[in-house]
Design an enzyme around this catalytic site. Structure first.
Site, PDB file in Angstrom:
ATOM      1  N   ASP A  43      46.217  43.899  31.652  1.00  0.00           N
ATOM      2  CA  ASP A  43      46.654  44.420  32.861  1.00  0.00           C
ATOM      3  C   ASP A  43      46.626  45.750  33.090  1.00  0.00           C
ATOM      4  OD1 ASP A  43      47.004  41.792  33.474  1.00  0.00           O
ATOM      5  OD2 ASP A  43      49.078  41.622  32.870  1.00  0.00           O
ATOM      6  N   HIS A  71      42.145  40.071  37.015  1.00  0.00           N
ATOM      7  CA  HIS A  71      41.536  41.563  37.337  1.00  0.00           C
ATOM      8  C   HIS A  71      41.683  41.918  38.858  1.00  0.00           C
ATOM      9  CE1 HIS A  71      39.347  41.608  33.392  1.00  0.00           C
ATOM     10  NE2 HIS A  71      40.645  41.359  33.219  1.00  0.00           N
TER      11      HIS A  71
HETATM   12  P1  GDP Z   1      43.477  44.421  34.569  1.00  0.00           P
HETATM   13  O1  GDP Z   1      43.845  42.757  34.213  1.00  0.00           O
HETATM   14  O2  GDP Z   1      43.455  45.066  33.403  1.00  0.00           O
HETATM   15  O3  GDP Z   1      42.415  44.243  35.432  1.00  0.00           O
HETATM   16  O4  GDP Z   1      44.825  44.787  35.566  1.00  0.00           O
HETATM   17  P2  GDP Z   1      45.358  43.948  36.673  1.00  0.00           P
HETATM   18  O5  GDP Z   1      44.878  43.824  37.844  1.00  0.00           O
HETATM   19  O6  GDP Z   1      46.065  42.802  36.213  1.00  0.00           O
HETATM   20  O7  GDP Z   1      46.902  44.871  36.676  1.00  0.00           O
HETATM   21  C1  GDP Z   1      46.745  46.048  37.414  1.00  0.00           C
HETATM   22  C2  GDP Z   1      47.442  46.389  38.519  1.00  0.00           C
HETATM   23  O8  GDP Z   1      47.883  47.529  38.965  1.00  0.00           O
HETATM   24  C3  GDP Z   1      47.046  45.631  39.888  1.00  0.00           C
HETATM   25  O9  GDP Z   1      47.783  45.096  40.768  1.00  0.00           O
HETATM   26  C4  GDP Z   1      46.153  46.742  40.396  1.00  0.00           C
HETATM   27  O10 GDP Z   1      46.025  46.787  41.852  1.00  0.00           O
HETATM   28  C5  GDP Z   1      47.019  47.934  40.170  1.00  0.00           C
HETATM   29  N1  GDP Z   1      46.672  49.264  39.846  1.00  0.00           N
HETATM   30  C6  GDP Z   1      45.565  49.904  39.254  1.00  0.00           C
HETATM   31  N2  GDP Z   1      45.563  50.825  39.151  1.00  0.00           N
HETATM   32  C7  GDP Z   1      46.550  51.462  39.842  1.00  0.00           C
HETATM   33  C8  GDP Z   1      47.208  52.669  40.012  1.00  0.00           C
HETATM   34  O11 GDP Z   1      46.617  53.630  39.683  1.00  0.00           O
HETATM   35  N3  GDP Z   1      48.415  52.851  40.651  1.00  0.00           N
HETATM   36  C9  GDP Z   1      49.052  51.723  41.179  1.00  0.00           C
HETATM   37  N4  GDP Z   1      50.189  51.855  41.870  1.00  0.00           N
HETATM   38  N5  GDP Z   1      48.506  50.374  41.073  1.00  0.00           N
HETATM   39  C10 GDP Z   1      47.390  50.230  40.381  1.00  0.00           C
HETATM   40  P1  IMO Z   2      44.003  40.524  31.804  1.00  0.00           P
HETATM   41  O1  IMO Z   2      42.466  40.387  31.519  1.00  0.00           O
HETATM   42  C1  IMO Z   2      48.102  40.095  30.097  1.00  0.00           C
HETATM   43  C2  IMO Z   2      48.654  37.095  27.166  1.00  0.00           C
HETATM   44  C3  IMO Z   2      49.667  35.853  27.608  1.00  0.00           C
HETATM   45  C4  IMO Z   2      50.230  35.661  26.363  1.00  0.00           C
HETATM   46  C5  IMO Z   2      49.158  35.618  25.278  1.00  0.00           C
HETATM   47  C6  IMO Z   2      48.043  34.173  25.036  1.00  0.00           C
HETATM   48  O2  IMO Z   2      44.304  40.287  33.138  1.00  0.00           O
HETATM   49  O3  IMO Z   2      44.509  42.001  31.182  1.00  0.00           O
HETATM   50  P2  IMO Z   2      46.665  32.754  26.336  1.00  0.00           P
HETATM   51  O4  IMO Z   2      46.733  32.036  27.766  1.00  0.00           O
HETATM   52  O5  IMO Z   2      45.598  33.817  26.460  1.00  0.00           O
HETATM   53  O6  IMO Z   2      46.340  32.040  25.240  1.00  0.00           O
HETATM   54  O7  IMO Z   2      47.890  33.508  26.310  1.00  0.00           O
HETATM   55  O8  IMO Z   2      48.218  36.589  25.892  1.00  0.00           O
HETATM   56  N1  IMO Z   2      47.585  37.405  27.872  1.00  0.00           N
HETATM   57  C7  IMO Z   2      47.506  38.424  28.880  1.00  0.00           C
HETATM   58  N2  IMO Z   2      48.340  39.048  29.215  1.00  0.00           N
HETATM   59  N3  IMO Z   2      46.680  40.088  30.685  1.00  0.00           N
HETATM   60  C8  IMO Z   2      45.986  39.257  30.404  1.00  0.00           C
HETATM   61  O9  IMO Z   2      44.600  39.499  30.630  1.00  0.00           O
HETATM   62  C9  IMO Z   2      46.019  38.309  29.431  1.00  0.00           C
HETATM   63  N4  IMO Z   2      45.540  37.394  28.674  1.00  0.00           N
HETATM   64  C10 IMO Z   2      46.427  36.738  27.869  1.00  0.00           C
HETATM   65  O10 IMO Z   2      50.454  36.337  28.553  1.00  0.00           O
HETATM   66  O11 IMO Z   2      51.145  36.331  25.898  1.00  0.00           O
HETATM   67 MG    MG Z   3      45.398  41.297  34.574  1.00  0.00          MG
END
Ligand code: GDP
Ligand code: IMO
Ligand code: MG
Length: 468
Positions: A43, A71
């Protein structure tokens, strides 16, 4: 290399790059094959960076993970949460390839496709590897049962997303009970596989549940459903490796999208609190089916602080009902730190630069994308972990140790610095950032030893300072 941030601005210099320079700069610096992957516990904002860069590449390829990923991409105030479909899908017509390293839950994928279609997104670019493995109902059941079994055994559960990821990758390694996407297009073979596997899965999962005969699968019904998935997805199924290698051979540029993150890598993460795939940059070659020489650059995406969902040690975690808990709460609210996939509140902590240094070294990261800088804006003082010490009487200094047990025995060594001293959300050039924010970025670059290529100051595609 100068570790001072301004030193990385290249030809554009301190005045900040123009739009044209940014485009050319990012293109040249990232090469023909670039990997975007996470340096923490997921994330970090990988989706935003992939979306941002996708228009400079000819295809985007997801190389690992499954519907455990979430994502988020925000464009013009509209928020898209992508789980299985590459984030490049939001660039109309761009090939968005799901590689063989991904485990696909067809029900999720079809739901996700439909969700995008109804919002007017052109999904014609989707291509799916015939060699990717299929997540079946018993994988999700086993995932939940195993978590329950761990809890019942008095052990800390992994805290999985419940999406069947571990059991699907386990079946991939076991071979005899696995189903690949290509099998969905061969009804007879599919029927044989489901027939022989469902009885075995029923017996194993009943034993795991502790109740004889408790778990049964209706093979005929499942076959009908699975054949339907094949019909719906069939037109997009292909030899994805050949497709991507062909593109590269013709001089095309490919962006590889990693899911999950380094500290969740099955070999190199904080085992056993990890996912079941290779999340690091090397996984892109395997999971997309391209030679390692195709991976010209690696963008390591990191948050300006730490978060983690699920179980496992996180030494810089901010917790409790005191001032630390209040800081964590503030960060969670400002950063909307609730899981994109499961809605779970994410655990929050100070930035662990020792961990990021470890992760960057593992993947040969060539540039950093520092995300969510705006979230730390209200804080007057910040702490950053720059290393570890043995617990007890100040043992010897150490770097980050991924083994969950060993890491629990180390104490983080913090550096305390002042707050940003101003707003960062509106910044579009480095010079727009207050001095405190630039000092924070300098510290990151100095400690990790990798230049910063992008700074994100808000969720929108446009809220990005590019330094590539
Ligand atoms: P990913 O799994 O790595 O793609 O990340 P996620 O989407 O799960 O989590 C990132 C969160 O941060 C999302 O809600 C994005 O919209 C948000 N986000 C990304 N960049 C920024 C930033 O620079 N500032 C803020 N406030 N939110 C951001
Ligand atoms: P993105 O791509 C955050 C974590 C789960 C758990 C561990 C194992 O959005 O960054 P699983 O279901 O894969 O067997 O869970 O890994 N986990 C993530 N945490 N972002 C993710 O993906 C994750 N993918 C798996 O929360 O701790
Ligand atoms: Mg994510």
């Amino acid at each position: 290399m100068s570790t001072h941030l301004h030193g990385t601005q290249g030809a554009a210099g301190a005045r900040g790059p123009t739009g044209a320079e940014l485009q050319a700069g990012a293109g040249a610096a990232l090469g023909r094959g670039a990997v975007v992957m996470g340096l923490q516990w997921g994330d970090e904002g990988k989706g935003k960076i992939v979306d941002l860069l996708a228009d400079r590449f000819d295809a985007v390829v997801r190389y690992n993970g499954g519907a455990n990923a979430g994502h988020t991409v925000t464009v013009g105030g509209e928020r898209f949460a992508l789980h299985l479909i590459p984030s490049g899908i939001l660039r109309p017509g761009k090939p968005a390839v799901i590689g063989s390293g991904v485990v696909i839950d067809p029900e999720w994928l079809l739901k996700e496709l439909e969700g995008l279609r109804v919002r007017g997104v052109d999904v014609s670019g989707l291509r799916i590897s015939a060699a990717a493995h299929v997540v079946l109902p018993w994988h999700k059941d086993e995932d939940r049962l195993r978590e329950g079994w761990l809890r019942a055994s008095g052990v800390e559960a992994i805290g999985t997303t419940g999406r069947g990821i571990g059991p699907a990758y386990a079946d991939k390694a076991l071979r005899g009970t696995a189903v690949r996407v290509g099998d969905l297009l061969r009804p007879e073979l599919l029927a044989q596989k489901l027939e022989r596997t469902s009885a075995l899965k029923g017996a194993i999962l009943s034993a795991l549940s502790g109740q004889a005969g408790a778990v049964r699968y209706d093979t005929a019904e499942l076959h009908e459903r699975a054949a339907g998935w094949g019909r719906a997805l069939g037109p997009s199924v292909c030899d994805a490796g050949e497709l991507v290698r062909g593109l590269l051979d013709r001089g095309g540029r490919v962006l590889f999208e990693g899911a999950n993150a380094t500290l969740l890598d099955v070999d190199h993460g904080t085992y056993p609190f990890v996912t079941s795939s290779t999340t690091i940059a090397a996984g892109a070659a395997v999971g997309a089916g391209v030679p390692m020489s195709a991976l010209g650059s690696v963008v390591g995406v990191m948050k300006a602080y730490s978060t983690r969902v699920g179980g496992g040690v996180m030494r810089t975690e901010l917790e409790g009902d005191d001032a630390e808990g209040a800081i964590a709460h503030g960060i969670r609210q400002r950063g909307r730190e609730y899981g994109t996939t499961t809605g779970r509140p994410r655990r929050v902590g100070w930035l662990d630069l020792a961990a990021v240094r470890y992760s960057a070294g593992l993947s040969g990261v060539t540039s950093l994308a520092v995300m969510l800088l705006d979230v730390l804006e209200p804080l007057d003082t910040l702490r950053v972990c720059v290393g570890y010490r043995g617990a007890g009487a100040g043992g010897p200094a150490a770097g980050f140790v991924p083994d969950a047990w060993d890491l629990g025995g180390l104490e983080p060594e913090y550096r305390q610095i002042g707050g940003f001293g101003g707003a960062v959300g509106g910044a579009r050039r480095l010079a727009d950032l207050p001095a405190g924010a630039r000092a924070y970025l300098d510290l990151i670059q100095e400690q990790v030893g990798v230049p910063i290529g992008a700074v994100s100051v808000g969720p929108e595609r446009t809220q990005t300072i590019e330094l590539w």
